[in-house]
Design an enzyme around this catalytic site. Sequence first.
Site, PDB file in Angstrom:
ATOM      1  N   LYS A  41       0.844  -1.188   0.000  1.00  0.00           N
ATOM      2  CA  LYS A  41       0.000   0.000   0.000  1.00  0.00           C
ATOM      3  C   LYS A  41       0.886   1.246   0.000  1.00  0.00           C
ATOM      4  O   LYS A  41       1.823   1.354   0.794  1.00  0.00           O
ATOM      5  CB  LYS A  41      -0.911  -0.013   1.231  1.00  0.00           C
ATOM      6  CG  LYS A  41      -2.160   0.826   1.099  1.00  0.00           C
ATOM      7  CD  LYS A  41      -3.148   0.516   2.208  1.00  0.00           C
ATOM      8  CE  LYS A  41      -4.455   1.282   2.014  1.00  0.00           C
ATOM      9  NZ  LYS A  41      -5.450   0.983   3.059  1.00  0.00           N
ATOM     10  N   GLU A  94     -18.874  -5.459  10.481  1.00  0.00           N
ATOM     11  CA  GLU A  94     -19.713  -4.660  11.369  1.00  0.00           C
ATOM     12  C   GLU A  94     -20.775  -5.497  12.081  1.00  0.00           C
ATOM     13  O   GLU A  94     -21.067  -5.266  13.258  1.00  0.00           O
ATOM     14  CB  GLU A  94     -20.383  -3.529  10.571  1.00  0.00           C
ATOM     15  CG  GLU A  94     -19.427  -2.484  10.039  1.00  0.00           C
ATOM     16  CD  GLU A  94     -18.770  -2.870   8.724  1.00  0.00           C
ATOM     17  OE1 GLU A  94     -17.926  -2.090   8.242  1.00  0.00           O
ATOM     18  OE2 GLU A  94     -19.089  -3.947   8.167  1.00  0.00           O
ATOM     19  N   ARG A 102     -24.865  -2.022   7.801  1.00  0.00           N
ATOM     20  CA  ARG A 102     -24.596  -3.432   7.508  1.00  0.00           C
ATOM     21  C   ARG A 102     -24.885  -4.331   8.711  1.00  0.00           C
ATOM     22  O   ARG A 102     -24.863  -5.553   8.585  1.00  0.00           O
ATOM     23  CB  ARG A 102     -23.133  -3.577   7.076  1.00  0.00           C
ATOM     24  CG  ARG A 102     -22.817  -2.843   5.789  1.00  0.00           C
ATOM     25  CD  ARG A 102     -21.356  -2.425   5.690  1.00  0.00           C
ATOM     26  NE  ARG A 102     -20.441  -3.530   5.652  1.00  0.00           N
ATOM     27  CZ  ARG A 102     -19.960  -4.080   4.539  1.00  0.00           C
ATOM     28  NH1 ARG A 102     -20.345  -3.617   3.362  1.00  0.00           N
ATOM     29  NH2 ARG A 102     -19.107  -5.069   4.595  1.00  0.00           N
TER      30      ARG A 102
END
Length: 619
Positions: free
Chosen positions: A284, A369, A397
């Site tokens: 990343k 979640e 969610r």
Amino acid sequence: MNNYFEKHKFPEELKTMSMDDLELLTYEIRDFLVEHVSQTGGHLASSLGAVELTIALLKVFDPPEDKIVWDVGHQTYVHKLLTGRAGNFDTLRQLDGMSGFPKQKESEYDLFDTGHSSTSISLGLGLAAARDMQNEDYNVISIIGDGALTGGMAFEALNNMSNVKSRMIIILNDNGMSISMNNGGLSSYLGRMRGTRKYTSIKKNVKKRISSVPKIGSSMVSGIHNTKESIKYAVIDETGKFFEELGLNYYGPIDGHNIDEICETLEVAKESKGPVLIHLSTKKGKGYTIAEKNPDVFHGIGPFDPKTGKLKNKSSKPSYSAIFGNKLLQMAQNDKRITAVSAAMLEGTGLKKFAEALPERTFDVGIAEAHAVTFAAGMAKAGMKPYVAVYSTFLQRAYDQIMEDVCLQNLPVVLCLDRAGAVGADGETHQGIYDFSYLSSIPNLIIMAPKDGSELEKMMELSLTLDRPCAIRYPRGTAPEINDSDLNGFKAEKLTEGTDCAIWAIGSMVSHAVEAASKLKQSGIEAAVYNARFMRPLDDETIRKCAANCKHIFTIEDNILSGGLGESINTVFVNEDTHVHNLSWPDKFIEHGNTSQLYERYGLDADSIAERIKKELER
């Protein structure tokens, strides 16, 4: 636009470019992204890590005929750049400009509007199944990160894949991170997998050597390909066995920054008769040293100085997230029951200091979640006091878990909804303007929204005393200080006097209401301003007392009307001689743009509120 991208016709030209030219292109792309995102802000680190992958995808496949599905979509800046949108990057995430996520209306190369994680495998599998039923012939490629792979929906799709058996390619872009550093068993497993390339190196060397045998080499390679299952299991050890057992052909881990290796693997995967998973190991922030060292900071960042990486115009005032994190740590140091739960958002929700100080009471469950909420319910049942910090848009969610596992059981879980209301540049998929609506119908749940930073702290203190579930929602950005007043049970707060009309506001809109009242006063209109504080329980008593003095009540909220504050107040005055006027976000998905611009566009800034009230009273 950078001259390099003016001279080339992408993505068509990628097909004929040499590997040396493609390598040069990676430098051009990274320079372009750093230059432009430093001006607009955006998701930089994830896009820098996907440069070679994107080039290889567009070189090997033929979108839009071939279907490329990006999970979340914050890593698609390279995809946008190479599909004809280089000239739009000055407008990235700006009002009426280019979205920071895939957007169908922008380009035929963007297949879905995405912004939440863990969906690409399900979408891809649906496309592949439909293709097979319709006797069509195109490739389906789903890209998913190792962080998004922690989401339960990804596993549901993988499990279903063994039944559907449709031909498709899954690319696991494994950079060891989601937004914060990944945690959990899957992350550790993939970390071990990154450490070996036993299978791919053996496969490559064997294929190369056998192919060189005169006359019979190519047929021998074909024969080995037909028996590759037994050969593969003999050499891959634990690497890839998890995915192989699910019915996927596994390739990797391979170097996600080696275009030649990625292209070769993609070409092999195209010939597979069933589902394939390609495991890429990437970094990343690749190519921009500052982002490589701080990938979580540069995951989503505002405008910055590209030389130093420092934010431009950084506010000295504390954000709501910082106030929340500091207050929770202070409370936890005095109460051992308190725990903090996050879904891959420790940094974003202000919990980094909490995690450093109290790691044994910090739980980052990954991008999960639903699990976070039910996990917290289990802790609450056992006598702990969990605070679940999740962005408003992502808590959607976990709706079933909030209802069934927390509220039905009446457990003292505290839901902390960061980024509530309009969030601005992230756009439709991230606007937190629906949380009042999806929470207000659930029994047992107390819902509160602070007007400023000090009120957030007081609401957190109140939440600690409650023996039932509650939700505290607060916006993105710096927290104003309107006044320092104590909470009085579940009562609303009167901020200004006035008899011409009353303005009832909640949360971040209270400051807009106070400013609007000041502007109305200059026009000779005296408006009483009330800070509702609590969406549930609603302070009906104070509302009725207010109506006795003001026949016109205006409600203002950073939510849509349905299920919100305005609709709740409307029900108090059914069939009564009180005129209630509702100001809220319209019943639509709100586009990306600066929040102040969005407030102005939809009549929710102080000037617009004052003008709308004046016009209504003049009637």
